[in-house]
Design a protein around this motif. Sequence first.
Motif, PDB file in Angstrom:
ATOM      1  N   LEU A  83       5.703 -49.222 -15.632  1.00 19.93           N
ATOM      2  CA  LEU A  83       4.680 -49.630 -14.802  1.00 19.93           C
ATOM      3  C   LEU A  83       3.209 -49.595 -15.241  1.00 19.93           C
ATOM      4  O   LEU A  83       2.932 -48.707 -16.219  1.00 19.93           O
ATOM      5  N   CYS A  84       2.317 -50.283 -14.541  1.00 18.49           N
ATOM      6  CA  CYS A  84       0.949 -50.357 -15.028  1.00 18.49           C
ATOM      7  C   CYS A  84       0.134 -49.949 -13.424  1.00 18.49           C
ATOM      8  O   CYS A  84       0.294 -50.897 -12.608  1.00 18.49           O
ATOM      9  N   ASN A  85      -0.494 -48.660 -13.519  1.00 18.25           N
ATOM     10  CA  ASN A  85      -0.941 -48.526 -11.983  1.00 18.25           C
ATOM     11  C   ASN A  85      -2.425 -49.339 -11.693  1.00 18.25           C
ATOM     12  O   ASN A  85      -2.858 -49.249 -10.825  1.00 18.25           O
ATOM     13  N   VAL A  86      -2.837 -50.277 -12.815  1.00 17.56           N
ATOM     14  CA  VAL A  86      -4.030 -50.907 -12.598  1.00 17.56           C
ATOM     15  C   VAL A  86      -3.459 -52.473 -11.983  1.00 17.56           C
ATOM     16  O   VAL A  86      -4.145 -52.853 -11.269  1.00 17.56           O
ATOM     17  N   HIS A  87      -2.217 -52.720 -12.616  1.00 20.93           N
ATOM     18  CA  HIS A  87      -1.653 -54.205 -12.062  1.00 20.93           C
ATOM     19  C   HIS A  87      -0.339 -53.728 -11.399  1.00 20.93           C
ATOM     20  O   HIS A  87       0.746 -53.932 -12.411  1.00 20.93           O
ATOM     21  N   PRO A  88      -0.115 -53.751 -10.206  1.00 22.58           N
ATOM     22  CA  PRO A  88       1.145 -53.512  -9.444  1.00 22.58           C
ATOM     23  C   PRO A  88       2.281 -54.708 -10.037  1.00 22.58           C
ATOM     24  O   PRO A  88       3.411 -54.155  -9.961  1.00 22.58           O
ATOM     25  N   GLU A  89       1.850 -55.690 -10.544  1.00 23.15           N
ATOM     26  CA  GLU A  89       2.760 -56.834 -10.593  1.00 23.15           C
ATOM     27  C   GLU A  89       3.564 -56.557 -12.110  1.00 23.15           C
ATOM     28  O   GLU A  89       4.360 -57.293 -12.536  1.00 23.15           O
ATOM     29  N   MET A  90       2.862 -55.722 -12.895  1.00 20.50           N
ATOM     30  CA  MET A  90       3.527 -55.593 -14.217  1.00 20.50           C
ATOM     31  C   MET A  90       4.583 -54.626 -14.319  1.00 20.50           C
ATOM     32  O   MET A  90       4.641 -53.463 -13.677  1.00 20.50           O
ATOM     33  N   ALA A  91       5.693 -55.181 -14.948  1.00 19.71           N
ATOM     34  CA  ALA A  91       7.083 -54.029 -15.133  1.00 19.71           C
ATOM     35  C   ALA A  91       7.753 -54.327 -16.486  1.00 19.71           C
ATOM     36  O   ALA A  91       7.570 -55.563 -16.900  1.00 19.71           O
ATOM     37  N   VAL A 130      -8.770 -56.376 -20.353  1.00 19.41           N
ATOM     38  CA  VAL A 130      -8.966 -55.298 -19.372  1.00 19.41           C
ATOM     39  C   VAL A 130      -8.313 -54.247 -19.873  1.00 19.41           C
ATOM     40  O   VAL A 130      -7.320 -54.203 -20.610  1.00 19.41           O
ATOM     41  N   ALA A 131      -8.400 -53.045 -18.919  1.00 20.12           N
ATOM     42  CA  ALA A 131      -7.709 -51.734 -19.179  1.00 20.12           C
ATOM     43  C   ALA A 131      -6.431 -51.699 -18.674  1.00 20.12           C
ATOM     44  O   ALA A 131      -6.300 -52.375 -17.370  1.00 20.12           O
ATOM     45  N   HIS A 132      -5.300 -51.246 -19.240  1.00 18.08           N
ATOM     46  CA  HIS A 132      -4.126 -51.300 -18.653  1.00 18.08           C
ATOM     47  C   HIS A 132      -3.587 -49.830 -18.733  1.00 18.08           C
ATOM     48  O   HIS A 132      -4.185 -48.962 -19.427  1.00 18.08           O
ATOM     49  N   ASN A 133      -2.848 -49.478 -17.920  1.00 20.31           N
ATOM     50  CA  ASN A 133      -2.177 -48.092 -17.772  1.00 20.31           C
ATOM     51  C   ASN A 133      -0.617 -48.259 -18.132  1.00 20.31           C
ATOM     52  O   ASN A 133      -0.299 -49.235 -18.214  1.00 20.31           O
ATOM     53  N   VAL A 134      -0.023 -47.213 -18.534  1.00 21.03           N
ATOM     54  CA  VAL A 134       1.535 -47.159 -18.563  1.00 21.03           C
ATOM     55  C   VAL A 134       1.901 -45.901 -18.077  1.00 21.03           C
ATOM     56  O   VAL A 134       1.478 -44.724 -18.513  1.00 21.03           O
ATOM     57  N   ASP A 156       3.677 -54.536 -26.176  1.00 19.23           N
ATOM     58  CA  ASP A 156       2.266 -54.975 -26.111  1.00 19.23           C
ATOM     59  C   ASP A 156       1.845 -55.233 -24.566  1.00 19.23           C
ATOM     60  O   ASP A 156       2.956 -55.510 -23.922  1.00 19.23           O
ATOM     61  N   GLN A 157       0.597 -55.042 -24.182  1.00 12.39           N
ATOM     62  CA  GLN A 157       0.210 -55.514 -22.772  1.00 12.39           C
ATOM     63  C   GLN A 157      -0.664 -56.741 -23.008  1.00 12.39           C
ATOM     64  O   GLN A 157      -1.773 -56.522 -23.597  1.00 12.39           O
ATOM     65  N   LYS A 158      -0.169 -57.881 -22.922  1.00 17.50           N
ATOM     66  CA  LYS A 158      -0.890 -59.003 -23.177  1.00 17.50           C
ATOM     67  C   LYS A 158      -0.639 -59.957 -22.140  1.00 17.50           C
ATOM     68  O   LYS A 158       0.384 -60.298 -21.903  1.00 17.50           O
TER      69      LYS A 158
HETATM   70 CU   LIG Z   1      -2.076 -53.515 -16.517  1.00 13.77          CU
END
Ligand SMILES: [Cu+2]
Length: 194
Positions: free
Chosen positions: A126-134, A85-89, A58-60
């Motif tokens: 990674l998510c290219n919308v939110h660089p801190e997501m890993a 918000v939109a997320h990328n993977v 999940d992206q939450k």
């Molecule tokens: Cu994201």
Amino acid sequence: MKCTFMAMAIVTTLTMSMAASAGTISGKVSGVNGESAVYVEVVAGKTFPAPTAKPVIDQKGLMFMPHIVAVQQGTTVDFLNSDNVAHNVFWISISGNKKLGHNLGTWPKGEKRSFKFDNPGVVPLLCNVHPEMAAYVIVTPTPYFAVTDKSGEYKIENVPDGSYSVTAWHEGAKNQSKPVTVAGEGKADFTLSK
Ligand SMILES: [Cu+2]
């Protein structure tokens, strides 16, 4: 009389051979903080059918949940977005192999996209919308794997008796492998370093 005795002997032998079954591998991963993945390496001459269950990442709250997921090779993972918000993977490689890099795209809340992980290795999400997501998907060659608890303890269930190579992985640390013999119960402790 003699026949009865022989029949009993045969039944006893059959029962004993059926009793040789599965056990566990357990232990602790030290030297690092938080969760690690531990898994049995390729078993010579054995292939395992791909699981039908689909784990969900999940992206939450602008985070991948969970942060570390171990799956058997051939597993399809569902990537869900639960945020407003939109997320990328995407991932640039699997265990450093850039040919296995992939971008699943970007999608809004409530939708999910799936990917079947056919290649074993470490997938750094990674998510290219939110660089801190890993996050990490550890794709294992066998169905015998576990993610440790926060203190590093793990237990892998239903491992057939035998001798194996077991590997411990931790984010940012060097992998460590060691031989383990399972005869009902097997133990493997690891001390990892960066
Ligand atoms: Cu994201």
